[in-house]
Design a protein around this motif. Structure first.
Motif, PDB file in Angstrom:
ATOM      1  N   GLU A 700      10.691   5.423   9.313  1.00 30.19           N
ATOM      2  CA  GLU A 700      10.131   4.504  10.416  1.00 30.19           C
ATOM      3  C   GLU A 700       8.654   5.272  11.079  1.00 30.19           C
ATOM      4  N   LYS A 701       8.980   6.567  11.100  1.00 26.91           N
ATOM      5  CA  LYS A 701       7.711   7.430  11.965  1.00 26.91           C
ATOM      6  C   LYS A 701       6.722   7.452  10.986  1.00 26.91           C
ATOM      7  N   GLN A 702       7.091   7.473   9.261  1.00 25.99           N
ATOM      8  CA  GLN A 702       6.000   7.595   8.369  1.00 25.99           C
ATOM      9  C   GLN A 702       5.177   6.015   8.346  1.00 25.99           C
ATOM     10  N   ILE A 703       5.991   4.970   8.644  1.00 26.21           N
ATOM     11  CA  ILE A 703       5.302   3.790   8.541  1.00 26.21           C
ATOM     12  C   ILE A 703       4.370   3.372   9.716  1.00 26.21           C
ATOM     13  N   ALA A 704       4.839   4.220  10.879  1.00 26.02           N
ATOM     14  CA  ALA A 704       3.848   4.245  12.208  1.00 26.02           C
ATOM     15  C   ALA A 704       2.456   5.008  11.923  1.00 26.02           C
ATOM     16  N   ARG A 705       2.679   6.196  11.099  1.00 27.39           N
ATOM     17  CA  ARG A 705       1.536   7.115  10.782  1.00 27.39           C
ATOM     18  C   ARG A 705       0.760   6.329   9.941  1.00 27.39           C
ATOM     19  N   THR A 706       1.457   5.653   8.807  1.00 26.00           N
ATOM     20  CA  THR A 706       0.528   4.837   7.861  1.00 26.00           C
ATOM     21  C   THR A 706      -0.435   3.930   8.489  1.00 26.00           C
ATOM     22  N   ARG A 707       0.162   3.219   9.515  1.00 25.10           N
ATOM     23  CA  ARG A 707      -0.643   2.141  10.339  1.00 25.10           C
ATOM     24  C   ARG A 707      -1.705   2.792  11.281  1.00 25.10           C
ATOM     25  N   THR A 708      -1.699   4.104  11.584  1.00 26.67           N
ATOM     26  CA  THR A 708      -2.739   4.518  12.533  1.00 26.67           C
ATOM     27  C   THR A 708      -3.330   5.581  12.193  1.00 26.67           C
ATOM     28  N   GLU A 709      -3.051   6.668  11.500  1.00 27.95           N
ATOM     29  CA  GLU A 709      -3.615   7.935  11.150  1.00 27.95           C
ATOM     30  C   GLU A 709      -3.671   8.298   9.705  1.00 27.95           C
ATOM     31  N   GLU A 710      -2.721   7.540   8.799  1.00 24.92           N
ATOM     32  CA  GLU A 710      -2.324   8.142   7.439  1.00 24.92           C
ATOM     33  C   GLU A 710      -3.627   7.734   6.693  1.00 24.92           C
ATOM     34  N   SER A 711      -4.447   8.451   5.613  1.00 29.68           N
ATOM     35  CA  SER A 711      -5.578   8.103   5.093  1.00 29.68           C
ATOM     36  C   SER A 711      -5.450   8.333   3.528  1.00 29.68           C
ATOM     37  N   SER A 712      -4.280   8.909   3.182  1.00 30.42           N
ATOM     38  CA  SER A 712      -4.138   9.028   1.578  1.00 30.42           C
ATOM     39  C   SER A 712      -3.026   8.261   0.978  1.00 30.42           C
ATOM     40  N   PRO A 713      -3.391   7.232   0.131  1.00 33.54           N
ATOM     41  CA  PRO A 713      -2.423   6.356  -0.386  1.00 33.54           C
ATOM     42  C   PRO A 713      -1.345   7.193  -1.132  1.00 33.54           C
ATOM     43  N   LYS A 714      -1.846   8.212  -1.842  1.00 34.91           N
ATOM     44  CA  LYS A 714      -1.068   9.157  -2.990  1.00 34.91           C
ATOM     45  C   LYS A 714      -0.045   9.743  -2.052  1.00 34.91           C
ATOM     46  N   ASN A 715      -0.448  10.388  -0.910  1.00 32.20           N
ATOM     47  CA  ASN A 715       0.644  11.107  -0.039  1.00 32.20           C
ATOM     48  C   ASN A 715       1.406  10.307   0.710  1.00 32.20           C
ATOM     49  N   THR A 716       1.042   9.028   0.901  1.00 31.26           N
ATOM     50  CA  THR A 716       1.991   7.963   1.512  1.00 31.26           C
ATOM     51  C   THR A 716       3.399   7.506   0.316  1.00 31.26           C
ATOM     52  N   THR A 717       2.804   7.422  -0.718  1.00 26.25           N
ATOM     53  CA  THR A 717       3.721   6.982  -1.952  1.00 26.25           C
ATOM     54  C   THR A 717       4.672   8.259  -2.350  1.00 26.25           C
ATOM     55  N   LEU A 718       3.951   9.340  -2.320  1.00 31.17           N
ATOM     56  CA  LEU A 718       4.840  10.416  -2.491  1.00 31.17           C
ATOM     57  C   LEU A 718       5.878  10.631  -1.366  1.00 31.17           C
ATOM     58  N   TYR A 719       5.588  10.669  -0.239  1.00 31.58           N
ATOM     59  CA  TYR A 719       6.473  10.837   1.003  1.00 31.58           C
ATOM     60  C   TYR A 719       7.504   9.712   0.876  1.00 31.58           C
ATOM     61  N   PHE A 720       7.376   8.550   0.835  1.00 38.32           N
ATOM     62  CA  PHE A 720       8.206   7.469   0.802  1.00 38.32           C
ATOM     63  C   PHE A 720       9.061   7.696  -0.307  1.00 38.32           C
ATOM     64  N   SER A 721       8.650   8.064  -1.482  1.00 35.78           N
ATOM     65  CA  SER A 721       9.319   8.090  -2.701  1.00 35.78           C
ATOM     66  C   SER A 721      10.570   9.280  -2.531  1.00 35.78           C
ATOM     67  N   MET A 722      10.075  10.278  -1.967  1.00 30.17           N
ATOM     68  CA  MET A 722      10.894  11.478  -1.671  1.00 30.17           C
ATOM     69  C   MET A 722      12.081  11.041  -0.559  1.00 30.17           C
ATOM     70  N   LEU A 723      11.633  10.239   0.545  1.00 32.48           N
ATOM     71  CA  LEU A 723      12.685  10.116   1.330  1.00 32.48           C
ATOM     72  C   LEU A 723      13.913   9.106   0.867  1.00 32.48           C
ATOM     73  N   LEU A 724      13.238   7.953  -0.046  1.00 31.35           N
ATOM     74  CA  LEU A 724      13.994   7.065  -0.576  1.00 31.35           C
ATOM     75  C   LEU A 724      14.926   7.533  -1.617  1.00 31.35           C
ATOM     76  N   GLU A 725      14.392   8.651  -2.596  1.00 29.04           N
ATOM     77  CA  GLU A 725      15.150   9.207  -3.348  1.00 29.04           C
ATOM     78  C   GLU A 725      16.145  10.268  -2.840  1.00 29.04           C
ATOM     79  N   THR A 726      15.746  10.823  -1.712  1.00 27.40           N
ATOM     80  CA  THR A 726      16.766  11.701  -0.890  1.00 27.40           C
ATOM     81  C   THR A 726      18.028  10.875  -0.459  1.00 27.40           C
TER      82      THR A 726
END
Length: 747
Positions: A700-726
């Motif tokens: 949820e925190k990453q979703i909020a960051r993506t909507r407001t401050e995140e600028s890298s699609p690759k970072n977002t994809t990697l981060y969500f992938s790591m959380l979901l696979e974990t």
């Protein structure tokens, strides 16, 4: 300046000893494998028999030495200083090339190595001479190289591969039709004849034909040639009677004697045929040095025509060479590594396959299967059934913990391997053809394996891939030997003594490095830190033994996950690559356990069949854990390797918090299964919702960051992938714990 040649002779002598060691380590596979694979005689006895064969063969090996002197190039066209450069380049290349193959555990050809090294070095030296002579062009190369002999040797080597495979397959097929896999019964009726033929072939082709390579042959050659048929007939009668008496008096299979004598004779032929590959060049250099020293002519003006003459062998040097070869046979661990490769490819039963299938192996197996299908329509059904009956294998009821005692193949196949290979090698030796003993013995073994139906539908694609890999390595040997020896020749020609010193130092460093690398691999193998196959026949036993594997997987997963996060945080490609390799190794071990499920279920007691369901489910969850790790490791490595933006500080911080949480959880699980305190599993299961809530919060925190401050699609994809696979990883672990806890309470 003259002292440099004396130093080169000393260096070549040292290189000869080193070459004997690495050469025997590679070629021991040729004469040991049939006896080792069949387990007809003890390993110590095999070594004693082979040692006698090697030593005797080495001491009487003189005829083949001419190959290194004049077989590849025309010695009279080179001066002494040029010849010494050629010999030095050849020996350094030979040692490094053979040691490389020994380290990776693949059998290669010492004959092909030495032939192409001599060819490569001589060609480059000839080109250097042509380049410095305005009167000569490239077409003058044939003046320096003995092209006819070189082509004859190369054709002989290639032909031996095809001939060895074909003859091995045909002889084995016919032998199996006669003896079937129930050879004990058939040996009562046909054993004496088979033993007589086999021992006659061995004794005639090795002890009689092989005598042509010794200095004593001339004394009685006319007698042997005049009465050869009478001698063969007498030998056949003698060995047939001997075989029958042996079976009657000692109540043992005559094949034991055939394998023992065959091992001795093949070791004898190996030493007679291959000793030139190890000491032929240094001996030629030594004789060259003696001739040049006595001439008083400058090294750059003394033509080496003397090498074209036949020179008697040095008995003392042959004696020393035989001793070094025997010591290597007893103490070389690399010889065992190379030996394992051929035995694995030839073994009768299923098991873990060392090689991965490739497109060509799949094509060959698929094509062979289609041809076999067409043949079924041609061959009458009744004849097919009779043939299939001859190839029915006996069921061996052996406890699982004693499965290592089952031979890789039976004594019939071992005998055929030795007899056919011995005959082919001895025939070539008597004709002064330095064929490759490795190629012959390997291809005979592969031919007999194919004919014996050892390559079934379950294993054929892997075995064929293995054979193709080994053959590919042979072509690689020829190319590298030619190129490397030629390159070193040019470097030594330019740098002289200084370059020789540098190359010798480099060779020593590489040999030491390979030795330490191989030693560490063997040490890791002996430690058996990998996953172990469950051998219990009861539910309680399965639960106890599975605990060790779970503890192993959890402990290694913990380290891999932490290392991956650290590598990701520091953008460390090396650490991420190492983690990826660790995951692959773990995945291979779990896959091997899954491949063993068939044998595991077969081995269970009737009252414990329910345990198979538990074991399969546990393996499924372990697979899920490893697959999650594999996905995370690949995604992390790909992200950093492609130079994408590093994860943000907040993302790294969140992942480190998850890592601490996960580390504590995995340490608890590891401790529970290591100590087998299964009552504590409930405490871990109680934390399940808390862990999932923490992961959901991070998402949820990453979703909020993506909507407001995140600028890298690759970072977002990697981060969500790591959380979901974990999350998937933890889900698999919790499911495993629940399954284990339920089964434990029931048992």
């Amino acid at each position: 300046m003259d002292n440099i040649y004396l130093l080169m002779i000393v260096a070549l002598a040292a290189l000869a000893i080193a070459d004997l060691v690495v050469g025997v380590s590679n070629d021991a596979v040729n004469f040991l494998n049939s006896a080792i694979g069949s387990k007809a005689i003890s390993f110590k006895t095999i070594l004693i028999i082979a040692s006698l064969g090697i030593f005797i063969g080495a001491v009487f090996s003189s005829g083949m030495m001419e190959v290194a002197r004049k077989g590849i190039f025309v010695p009279g066209e080179f001066y002494f200083d040029e010849i010494m450069i050629i010999f030095m380049a050849v020996m350094i290349t030979d040692i490094l090339l053979l040691d490389f193959f020994n380290t990776i555990g693949l059998p290669t050809s010492t004959t092909v190595s030495i032939v192409f090294e001599l060819l490569g070095a001589a060609v480059i030296m000839a080109l250097i001479k042509i380049g410095h002579n305005d009167a000569e062009t490239f077409s003058a190369l044939s003046k320096y190289i003995n092209t006819d002999k070189a082509v004859e040797i190369i054709i002989g080597i290639v032909a031996s591969v095809i001939i060895a495979f074909t003859i091995g397959a045909v002889v084995q097929y016919l032998s199996r039709l006669i003896f079937t896999f129930q050879s004990e019964k058939k040996m009562k009726y046909f054993g004496a004849i088979f033993g007589g033929i086999a021992l006659t072939a061995i004794s005639y082709f090795i002890f009689m034909k092989g005598l042509k390579s010794t200095p004593f042959y001339g004394e009685f050659s006319s007698i042997m040639e005049s009465y050869s048929l009478l001698m063969i007939g007498s030998s056949l009668v003698f060995w047939t009677v001997f075989s029958q008496l042996f079976m009657v008096i000692f109540k043992k299979n005559i094949l034991i004697i055939v394998i023992a004598v065959g091992t001795f004779s093949l070791a004898l032929a190996f030493a007679g045929n291959d000793l030139v590959n190890f000491i032929g060049v240094p001996m030629a250099a030594y004789h060259s040095f003696l001739d040049w020293s006595a001439s008083g002519v400058v090294a750059s003006e003394f033509r080496m025509s003397s090498l074209a003459k036949q020179v008697p062998a040095e008995p003392l040097l042959l004696f020393i060479a035989g001793g070094v070869m025997v010591l290597t046979l007893w103490f070389s661990k690399k010889a065992r590594t190379v030996s394992d490769t051929e035995i694995d490819l030839a073994r009768q039963g299923d098991g873990h396959e060392k090689f991965n299938p490739n497109m060509l192996s799949r094509f060959l197996v698929r094509g062979s299967t289609q041809i076999a299908t067409y043949l079924e329509f041609i061959v009458p059904q009744s004849l097919q059934q009779k043939i299939d009956k001859r190839f029915e294998k006996p069921v061996i009821d052996l406890p699982k913990h004693k499965s290592y005692e089952v031979p890789a193949f039976d004594m019939i196949r071992a005998s055929i391997n030795l007899v056919v290979a011995g005959v082919l090698i001895a025939t070539a030796t008597s004709m002064k053809l330095p064929l490759s003993t490795t190629y012959v013995t390997f291809m005979v073994a592969m031919g007999t394996s194919l004919a014996d139906r050892a390559w079934g539908r379950e294993s054929a694609v892997y075995r064929v891939a293995g054979v193709l890999n080994v053959i590919g390595g042979w072509f690689f040997t020829a190319f590298v030997a030619f190129t490397a020896a030629g390159t070193l020749t040019y470097l030594i020609f330019i740098g002289k003594g200084a370059m020789i010193a540098v190359l010798l130092l480099l060779a020593i460093l590489l040999l030491v490095r390979n030795y330490l690398s191989h030693k560490n691999k063997v040490k890791l193998k002996l430690e058996k830190s990998g996953l172990k196959k469950t051998e219990s026949k009861t539910v309680q036993g399965i639960i106890q033994e599975s605990a060790e594997n779970i503890s192993n997987v959890v402990s290694r997963s913990n380290k891999i996950y932490t290392d991956m996060l650290r590598g990701l945080a520091k953008q460390d490609v090396k650490k991420l690559k190492k983690s990826k390799k660790g995951v692959k190794k773990l995945n291979d071990e779990v896959e091997e356990l899954r491949d063993n499920i068939f044998y595991f279920i077969k081995n269970l007691d009737e009252t414990s069949v329910s345990g198979s369901n538990f074991y399969i489910v546990i393996l499924g969850y372990l697979t899920d854990v490893v697959q999650s790790l594999e996905f995370i490791s690949k995604a992390s490595y790909k992200h950093v390797n492609n130079n994408h933006k590093a994860l943000r500080f907040n993302q790294i911080k969140d992942l480190q918090e998850i890592d601490l949480y996960l580390e504590a959880l995995l340490n608890d699980i590891d401790d529970i299964f290591h100590k087998k305190e299964f009552e504590r599993i409930k405490n871990v299961l109680d934390k399940k919702e808390e862990i999932f809530a923490s992961l959901s919060n991070k998402i949820e925190k990453q979703i909020a960051r993506t909507r407001t401050e995140e600028s890298s699609p690759k970072n977002t994809t990697l981060y969500f992938s790591m959380l979901l696979e974990t999350k998937d990883l933890i889900t698999a672990l919790m499911n495993l714990m629940e399954e284990y806890y339920t089964s434990y309470k029931k048992s």
